[in-house]
Design an enzyme around this catalytic site. Structure first.
Site, PDB file in Angstrom:
ATOM      1  N   CYS A 184      -2.998  -8.007  47.764  1.00  0.00           N
ATOM      2  CA  CYS A 184      -3.140  -6.990  48.803  1.00  0.00           C
ATOM      3  C   CYS A 184      -2.819  -5.626  48.209  1.00  0.00           C
ATOM      4  O   CYS A 184      -1.992  -5.497  47.309  1.00  0.00           O
ATOM      5  CB  CYS A 184      -2.203  -7.291  49.976  1.00  0.00           C
ATOM      6  SG  CYS A 184      -2.475  -6.205  51.413  1.00  0.00           S
ATOM      7  N   CYS A 232       3.445  -4.049  53.001  1.00  0.00           N
ATOM      8  CA  CYS A 232       4.168  -4.180  54.266  1.00  0.00           C
ATOM      9  C   CYS A 232       5.477  -4.931  54.033  1.00  0.00           C
ATOM     10  O   CYS A 232       5.487  -6.040  53.480  1.00  0.00           O
ATOM     11  CB  CYS A 232       3.312  -4.922  55.284  1.00  0.00           C
ATOM     12  SG  CYS A 232       1.731  -4.105  55.616  1.00  0.00           S
ATOM     13  N   CYS A 265       5.853  -8.657  55.204  1.00  0.00           N
ATOM     14  CA  CYS A 265       4.758  -9.591  54.917  1.00  0.00           C
ATOM     15  C   CYS A 265       5.292 -10.957  54.504  1.00  0.00           C
ATOM     16  O   CYS A 265       6.159 -11.071  53.640  1.00  0.00           O
ATOM     17  CB  CYS A 265       3.871  -9.029  53.814  1.00  0.00           C
ATOM     18  SG  CYS A 265       2.465 -10.111  53.403  1.00  0.00           S
TER      19      CYS A 265
END
Length: 306
Positions: free
Chosen positions: A39, A43, A46
């Protein structure tokens, strides 16, 4: 398709048994396929982090999808990681086209952060997608930066609105996913969600998964993002006027927490077949239906005004 391969999370149902059929057979009617862990966002909460860069060759991925279809799959959801990272969306595009044209699945959906989606992708593959869900945790850019759902110099919120317009133009049902955590729990998103008018707004309570976003070997430390059940309920109460809201509390999300607070992979369906792999999936049928796992999946049945 798991282990050190791509990860499949099966959301399934067991049909009623007759006296002549003593062996229970699980039908994987809805499947989440995490074909990549990579990714471009970071975040902080996550729980599907990039512990491997492995991605199945396209033909092996298709073989796994065909096995799932033959076992009863009706809905496939492609996720990650960020699914548009692989070959700039071409890998994903080939899979959604295969699922619609070859497998004739009633529903094909995607979950993405939206940062890499181009209009050209919609032009080529939009007809093969029923639902596109974009993750957005806040309509305040600074909050998104704090959470890690952002790229330097780019507006996540502006991009969300742009993708919503493309979904409408190319007839793809638009959905929003939000993870509620300490940094957005007091935000009122009513105006923006109402304006974007998604078919579903999936609201998750921040969840800790051992080895993913918490624990000694995890790549994230999500403890500072965790909110209480009451804080999550207060957020839901603040947004109760939004009819498309679908809440996912930690209690409902426990089907992901398969063994002792971890996401332990099953054997690969490519090696042992679908039914054998399902035995190790930790699937909770009652929770699947309780959390609204079965809904109108196909855009053809949604009666949307494009």
């Amino acid at each position: 398709m798991s282990g050190n391969r791509s990860q499949v999370i099966i959301q399934s149902k067991r049909p009623p048994l007759s006296s002549a059929a003593p062996v229970k057979v699980t039908t994987p009617s809805s499947v989440n396929y995490h074909f990549t862990r990579q990714c471009n966002y970071k975040c902080g909460f996550c729980f599907h982090t990039a512990i491997t860069s492995f991605v199945l060759p396209i033909e092996e991925a298709k073989r796994g999808l065909r096995l799932l279809k033959e076992a009863g799959m009706k809905k496939i959801n492609f996720s990650g990681g960020e699914p548009f990272l692989q070959q700039k969306g071409a890998f994903l595009g080939e899979l959604v086209q295969y699922c619609k044209q070859e497998l004739q699945l009633p529903s094909v959906s995607i979950v993405s952060n939206g940062s890499m989606i181009k209009e050209a992708w919609f032009q080529k593959y939009g007809e093969f997608v029923d639902i596109l869900a974009i993750s957005c945790d806040s309509f305040d850019e600074q909050t998104n930066q704090t959470i890690g759902r952002a790229q330097r110099g780019k507006s996540h919120v502006e991009n969300l609105y742009k993708i919503q317009s493309w979904c409408k133009k190319y007839r793809v049902a638009f959905k929003i996913n939000s993870v509620i955590n300490t940094f957005n729990v007091h935000e009122d998103m009513t105006e923006n969600i109402t304006g974007l008018n998604p078919v579903r707004w999936k609201v998750f309570q921040c969840l800790l998964i051992e080895g993913e976003n918490t624990g000694e070997n995890s790549l994230r430390e999500a403890e500072k993002f965790v909110i209480t059940d009451q804080e999550f309920q207060d957020f839901l109460d603040r947004h109760q006027s939004i009819k498309c809201l679908v809440p996912e509390s930690n209690q409902k999300m426990r089907f992901l927490d398969c063994r002792a607070g971890r996401k332990d992979p099953s054997k690969s369906i490519l090696d042992v077949g679908v039914q054998e792999a399902i035995k190790f999936s930790g699937f909770d049928e009652k929770m699947f239906f309780k959390r609204g796992g079965k809904y109108v999946w196909s855009k053809a049945d949604m009666k949307l005004s494009w």
